[in-house]
Design an enzyme around this catalytic site. Structure first.
Site, short mmCIF file in Angstrom:
data_model
loop_
_atom_site.label_atom_id
_atom_site.label_comp_id
_atom_site.label_asym_id
_atom_site.label_seq_id
_atom_site.Cartn_x
_atom_site.Cartn_y
_atom_site.Cartn_z
N LYS A 79 0.85 -1.18 0.00
CA LYS A 79 0.00 0.00 0.00
C LYS A 79 0.89 1.24 0.00
O LYS A 79 1.91 1.27 0.71
CB LYS A 79 -0.89 -0.02 1.25
CG LYS A 79 -1.91 1.11 1.33
CD LYS A 79 -2.80 0.95 2.56
CE LYS A 79 -3.86 2.04 2.65
NZ LYS A 79 -4.72 1.89 3.86
N SER A 154 -9.69 1.88 2.94
CA SER A 154 -8.82 2.61 2.05
C SER A 154 -7.79 1.74 1.31
O SER A 154 -7.24 2.18 0.31
CB SER A 154 -8.07 3.69 2.83
OG SER A 154 -7.25 3.11 3.82
N SER A 178 -9.89 -0.45 7.18
CA SER A 178 -9.31 -0.36 5.83
C SER A 178 -8.58 -1.58 5.31
O SER A 178 -8.20 -1.61 4.14
CB SER A 178 -8.38 0.84 5.75
OG SER A 178 -9.14 2.00 5.56
N1 GLN Z 1 -13.12 4.22 6.11
C1 GLN Z 1 -12.58 4.66 7.36
C2 GLN Z 1 -12.19 6.12 7.26
O1 GLN Z 1 -12.48 6.69 6.28
C3 GLN Z 1 -11.43 3.81 7.77
C4 GLN Z 1 -10.17 4.17 7.11
C5 GLN Z 1 -9.02 3.33 7.53
O2 GLN Z 1 -9.15 2.31 8.20
N2 GLN Z 1 -7.85 3.81 7.16
O3 GLN Z 1 -11.62 6.68 8.13
#
Ligand code: GLN
Length: 487
Positions: A79, A154, A178
């Site tokens: 990532k 994400s 995420s």
């Molecule tokens: N979707 C969640 C957010 O927007 C989680 C993001 C994540 O785990 N990095 O914060």
């Protein structure tokens, strides 16, 4: 079978038996990327030269008859939130468009030492804020199971790349879901480790009290292998814990007879997709059939999770993201007359809409006069949520729930409605707030053929147990073997 569709453990066996070289596998992966990534758009950057150098080194070792480790010569995707020395690291943001770190994050260093091959950097929501990769500053990744759908986020690039066989395995990060939510959307396995299990050094910070790095893989055994590869104490991360890292594969032999599985009522929420509910209930029945003791539990403060999370994560983000000022890193606006205008324009032009929304929210909840009402209150409720889990884990060994309330939704469906988007994380956030480990494994497909994920949560540092339960489930199902037909 095609080389690109193999797992870590299958490939390792072939490498050891000299039936294939790491270079051949790496070539096969880049060929696969060439074939499908125009449609999937998982990668932000490919690093062929370095990858082949790493692969050749492993191949020479094998020829010399030296022993290799279980990650040696295995092509992995990273990532783009993980700092890679000499290789552009954007975190999905225009503001880091030209940022080249001069050091490796600890997980990257560890995997290098274990001789893994890095194929490239994977797309993500900007600064890991999002659930769909639509917030990427570059482009949206597509779900291999339906190209008009989001891959989750994400870590959407990571999950899509694993599902589309564009890497053997990948690393993602999980602040509020995420790793698990994209794994669920793409029909692969994703594990968020206990807070402190994996070093965050060299992980671009979003919300430091929640962020963890973890594996996204094709099966549970690979998840155990990769988790071991990245875990462990690191003096460079003061929140990493000095505790022995077990060989997680040792846990995979057991069955679930007598394992106490808790089912929290609060996780079967109104508005949940009926296919999700149905498939997760079937999974629970399967556990019962396998001899597990299933019981209903209560995690009473669950309904506050999203609100608490969006106070805490925005507060931390507003502080963490203060460093992007056009001076220290990356992008700087060229339209300014003085210093303050340079700061303001750099941030206005460099950050995307969602990141700005979070910085503004976070600054607000931390400001004088509001701190007690929002940030302190959220921290208190976070403690209550943690106690809910502590109570529950007195009665059960693991907790099983759906990973996400719906399957992968359509690209564009939720971009105009941030609250709807935030609700995609409703079932994954509590684990981050409590610092617990949790895994998502495929548990079936809905009527449109989209994958659904089952989440299994465990006690702090009980990754072995959740891997064991997930593995037992996988042994009795074949969902993880299904491949998308990328058209
Ligand atoms: N979707 C969640 C957010 O927007 C989680 C993001 C994540 O785990 N990095 O914060």
């Amino acid at each position: 079978m095609d080389l690109h569709s193999l797992t870590i453990h299958q490939l390792h066996d072939l490498l050891v038996k000299k039936e294939v070289t790491s270079r051949e596998v790496t070539e096969a992966l880049y060929r696969r990327i060439g074939e499908v990534d125009g449609r999937i758009k998982a990668y932000l950057l490919l690093t062929q030269e370095e990858a082949f150098r790493q692969a050749d080194e492993v191949d020479r070792k094998i020829i010399r008859g030296e022993k290799i480790g279980d990650l040696s010569g295995i092509p992995i995707g990273l990532k783009d939130i993980l700092c890679t020395k000499g290789i552009r690291t954007t975190c999905g943001s225009k503001i880091l468009d030209n940022y080249v770190p001069f050091y490796d994050g600890t997980v990257v260093r560890k995997l290098k030492e274990k001789e893994a091959v890095f194929l490239g950097k994977l797309n993500m929501d900007e600064f890991a804020m999002g659930s769909s990769t639509e917030n990427s500053g570059f482009f949206t990744t597509r779900n291999p199971w339906g190209l008009d759908r989001i891959p989750g986020g994400s870590s959407g690039g990571s999950a899509a790349a694993v599902a589309a066989d564009e890497c053997i395995a990948a690393l993602g990060t999980d602040t509020g879901g995420s790793i698990r939510q994209p794994a669920s959307c793409c029909g692969v396995v994703g594990l968020k480790p206990t807070y402190g299990r994996v070093s965050r050094y060299g992980l671009v910070a979003f919300a430091s009290s929640l962020d963890q790095i973890g594996p996204i893989t094709k099966d549970v055994e690979d998840c155990a292998i990769l988790l071991r590869g990245i875990s462990g104490y690191d003096p460079r991360d003061s929140t990493s814990i000095d505790m022995e890292v077990p060989d997680y594969r040792r846990f995979l032999a057991g069955n679930v007879k007598g394992v106490r599985i808790g089912i929290p009522d609060e996780y079967f929420i109104a508005g949940m997709d009926p296919d999700v509910e149905g498939l997760v209930k079937e999974a629970i029945d399967l556990f019962r059939g396998m001899g597990a003791e299933v019981q209903t539990i209560s995690l009473a403060h669950t309904p506050y999770a999203v609100a608490v999370y969006y106070v805490i994560c925005t507060a931390e983000a507003s502080s963490n993201l203060a460093r992007y000022d056009g001076v220290k890193y990356g992008f700087r606006s060229n339209r300014y007359h003085d210093l303050l205008e340079m700061y303001a324009r750099t941030r206005a032009e460099g950050f995307g809409k969602e990141v700005k929304r979070r910085i503004i929210l976070g600054t607000y909840v931390l400001s004088a006069g509001y701190y007690d009402a929002y940030y302190r209150k959220a921290s208190q409720v976070r403690t209550l949520m943690r106690s809910d889990f502590e109570e529950a884990f007195k009665k059960v060994d693991v907790i099983a729930t759906p990973t996400a309330p719906t399957p992968a939704f359509r690209i564009g469906e939720k971009v105009e409605d941030p609250l709807q988007m935030y609700l995609s994380d409703i079932l994954t956030i509590p684990v981050n707030l409590a610092g617990l480990p949790a895994i998502s494994v495929p548990c079936g497909f809905n009527r449109q053929g989209l994958p659904i994920g089952l989440q299994i949560m465990g006690k702090h540092f009980d990754e072995g147990k959740i891997l064991r339960v997930a593995h037992a489930f996988e042994q009795n199902t074949d969902f993880h073997l299904k491949k998308p037909n990328i058209t």
